[in-house]
Design an enzyme around this catalytic site. Structure first.
Site, PDB file in Angstrom:
ATOM      1  NE  ARG A   1       7.146  -7.946  -0.579  1.00 21.13           N
ATOM      2  CZ  ARG A   1       6.899  -7.445  -1.821  1.00 21.13           C
ATOM      3  NH1 ARG A   1       6.925  -8.550  -2.635  1.00 21.13           N
ATOM      4  NH2 ARG A   1       6.357  -6.441  -2.130  1.00 21.13           N
TER       5      ARG A   1
ATOM      6  CE  LYS B   1       2.533  -6.344   1.572  1.00 18.84           C
ATOM      7  NZ  LYS B   1       3.580  -5.076   2.173  1.00 18.84           N
TER       8      LYS B   1
ATOM      9  NE  ARG C   1      11.238  -6.020  -0.704  1.00 21.90           N
ATOM     10  CZ  ARG C   1      10.524  -6.085  -1.844  1.00 21.90           C
ATOM     11  NH1 ARG C   1      11.147  -7.258  -2.729  1.00 21.90           N
ATOM     12  NH2 ARG C   1       9.457  -5.380  -2.217  1.00 21.90           N
TER      13      ARG C   1
ATOM     14  CG  HIS D   1       7.637  -1.934  -4.397  1.00 21.94           C
ATOM     15  ND1 HIS D   1       8.646  -0.974  -4.160  1.00 21.94           N
ATOM     16  CD2 HIS D   1       7.509  -2.558  -3.162  1.00 21.94           C
ATOM     17  CE1 HIS D   1       9.319  -1.168  -3.147  1.00 21.94           C
ATOM     18  NE2 HIS D   1       8.752  -2.301  -2.540  1.00 21.94           N
TER      19      HIS D   1
END
Length: 275
Positions: free
Chosen positions: A136, A159, A220, A243
């Site tokens: 990211r 994240k 990405r 993820h």
């Protein structure tokens, strides 16, 4: 902020230990609703809430607000602040395939960069790095020199505060090293602007827009698409992208389906039959 809302914010912050950004999002969404309606959320019915949220025309934004509201009411019900289990329905969002670039398109953009300048070396290295790592833009810009460990990237500012290790192509490492050698100033920061301070998200956007006509996030998507097209396992791609759920990664399976469809149309004898 009502007492119930304060209790909820403390719950997601301390008990669930969500990231600061997530806590801030909950606090901002829910306190804004209470303020605009002039009542504690616990006293509002579904009709009032939908009326207040009706101003959000973007369905993704609306669903994020609805998610915050549902999380709050679920908390209230479980802690007996409310006798009713309120759950608002999400707005349906049409599935959009992620935009991506082919490797050739990225190469064409890279060929436009003048690498005789420090700025050109930086732009070249940045684009290659984003495509080679699938990071990211926030993760990329937070990069420090010590995060590059040989041919591996240690993503520390991920994240959800979940660290991961990602292998990096040699060509991207070489481009990054050429830029850092020319930069000379070793302040720990990798991506710098002309003032010598950390490169901003806006500046990074301008760089990828200038040479590729897309945002950094499209690189990405391009990274993930290239892996899936090359036969990578979906769970491996999930790990590389960071993820939390495989469901998020599954959006890229459209590539596999498209490849299968094109193969059938070319190879199967019935595909060319005219009825």
């Amino acid at each position: 902020m009502s007492n119930e809302l304060e209790a909820f914010i403390e719950y997601v912050s301390v008990i669930k230990a969500l990231s600061k950004k997530s806590v801030q999002a909950y606090s901002s969404d829910l306190s804004a609703l209470e303020e605009s309606l002039g009542k504690p959320l616990i006293e509002l019915d579904s009709a009032s809430l939908f009326s207040a949220l009706g101003k959000y025309k973007n369905r993704r934004t609306l669903n994020r607000k609805l998610s915050s509201v549902n999380a709050f009411f679920d908390f209230c019900y479980k802690n007996r602040f409310s006798d009713e289990k309120t759950k608002l329905k999400f707005s349906k969002i049409p599935k959009l395939l992620p935009k991506f670039l082919s490797y050739k398109e990225i190469q064409n953009g890279l060929n436009l960069i003048d690498k005789s300048t420090i700025t050109g070396l930086r732009d070249y290295a940045l684009i290659l790095f984003l495509y080679a790592s699938g990071t990211r833009i926030s993760e990329c810009l937070a990069l420090k020199r010590e995060d590059i460990e040989g041919e591996w990237l240690h993503v520390r500012h991920a994240k959800g505060e979940k660290e991961r290790m990602v292998p990096i192509a040699k060509v991207a490492i070489k481009a990054l090293q050429s830029y850092l050698d020319e930069k000379k100033r070793d302040d720990g920061v990798v991506w710098s602007n002309y003032k010598g301070t950390r490169l901003s998200r806006i500046s990074a956007y301008k760089i990828t827009q200038k040479y590729l006509g897309v945002s950094p996030h499209v690189l990405r998507h391009s990274y993930a698409t290239s892996l899936i097209s090359g036969g990578a396992d979906l769970r491996v791609v999930q790990e590389l992208l960071g993820h939390a759920s495989l469901l998020t990664t599954q959006i890229y399976t459209h590539i596999q389906k498209q490849d299968l469809k094109e193969t059938l149309e070319v190879c199967h004898p019935m595909a060319k039959e005219i009825l």
